[in-house]
Motif scaffolding. Structure first.
Motif, short mmCIF file in Angstrom:
data_model
loop_
_atom_site.label_atom_id
_atom_site.label_comp_id
_atom_site.label_asym_id
_atom_site.label_seq_id
_atom_site.Cartn_x
_atom_site.Cartn_y
_atom_site.Cartn_z
N LEU A 1 0.84 -1.19 0.00
CA LEU A 1 0.00 0.00 0.00
C LEU A 1 0.87 1.24 0.00
N GLU A 2 0.27 2.34 -0.43
CA GLU A 2 0.97 3.63 -0.49
C GLU A 2 0.26 4.62 0.41
N GLY A 3 1.04 5.55 0.94
CA GLY A 3 0.47 6.58 1.79
C GLY A 3 1.42 6.95 2.90
N PRO A 4 0.95 7.75 3.84
CA PRO A 4 1.80 8.15 4.96
C PRO A 4 2.25 6.93 5.77
N GLU A 5 3.47 6.97 6.19
CA GLU A 5 4.07 5.84 6.91
C GLU A 5 3.25 5.43 8.13
N LYS A 6 2.67 6.40 8.82
CA LYS A 6 1.99 6.08 10.07
C LYS A 6 0.67 5.33 9.88
N ILE A 7 0.11 5.30 8.66
CA ILE A 7 -1.12 4.53 8.48
C ILE A 7 -0.95 3.30 7.60
N LEU A 8 0.25 3.05 7.11
CA LEU A 8 0.44 1.90 6.21
C LEU A 8 0.07 0.58 6.90
N GLY A 9 0.53 0.38 8.12
CA GLY A 9 0.21 -0.85 8.84
C GLY A 9 -1.29 -0.98 9.08
N TRP A 10 -1.91 0.12 9.46
CA TRP A 10 -3.35 0.13 9.69
C TRP A 10 -4.09 -0.20 8.40
#
Length: 145
Positions: free
Chosen positions: A63-72
């Protein structure tokens, strides 16, 4: 006790005797908060490992996006697609061909924020949600990435 009237002091004293002092209450609640945080961290780690194994097994793109929400986003994608499979294939009337087509649409959605936004969705809603996704959620139309 001096702030209480004489006729209320005995009842207030009995009530206080059944309670913890402020320092003891805080210590107990801080210990509970620490154990809750520890439990939650372990649960999230297990969910993250399951999502990573699932993504590898079914060839899901990162997935792509801000690091802080990738796991979520990864955990949410795994949970929603698993719920959809259970509702549509296991308990529903879909066959393997229907599911394979939906799975290809899932692979094209790589924005982590989109998956996080759908975290409360029912599994049966996934086909409609995938249709409603826009171009910013699908950075590529190439199914071979």
């Amino acid at each position: 006790m001096s702030s209480r009237s004489v006729d209320q002091r005995a009842g207030y004293a009995r009530w206080l005797a059944a309670r913890q002092c402020t320092d003891c209450w805080r210590a107990d609640h801080q210990a509970d908060a620490a154990s809750t945080a520890e439990w939650l961290a372990a649960k999230r780690a297990d969910e993250q490992a399951a999502a990573a194994d699932w993504a590898t097994q079914f060839d899901m793109p990162p997935l792509e996006g801000p690091e802080k929400i990738l796991g979520w986003g990864e955990r949410t994608r795994h949970q929603l697609v698993t719920r959809a499979y259970a509702a549509l294939v296991t308990e529903g009337t879909w066959d393997g061909a229907d599911w394979a087509q939906l799975e290809e649409q899932v692979r094209l959605l790589t924005r982590a924020g989109w998956w996080v936004d759908q975290r409360e969705a029912e599994g049966t809603d996934l086909p409609e949600l995938l249709e409603a996704a826009d171009d910013r959620d699908r950075p590529t139309e190439n199914p071979f990435r």
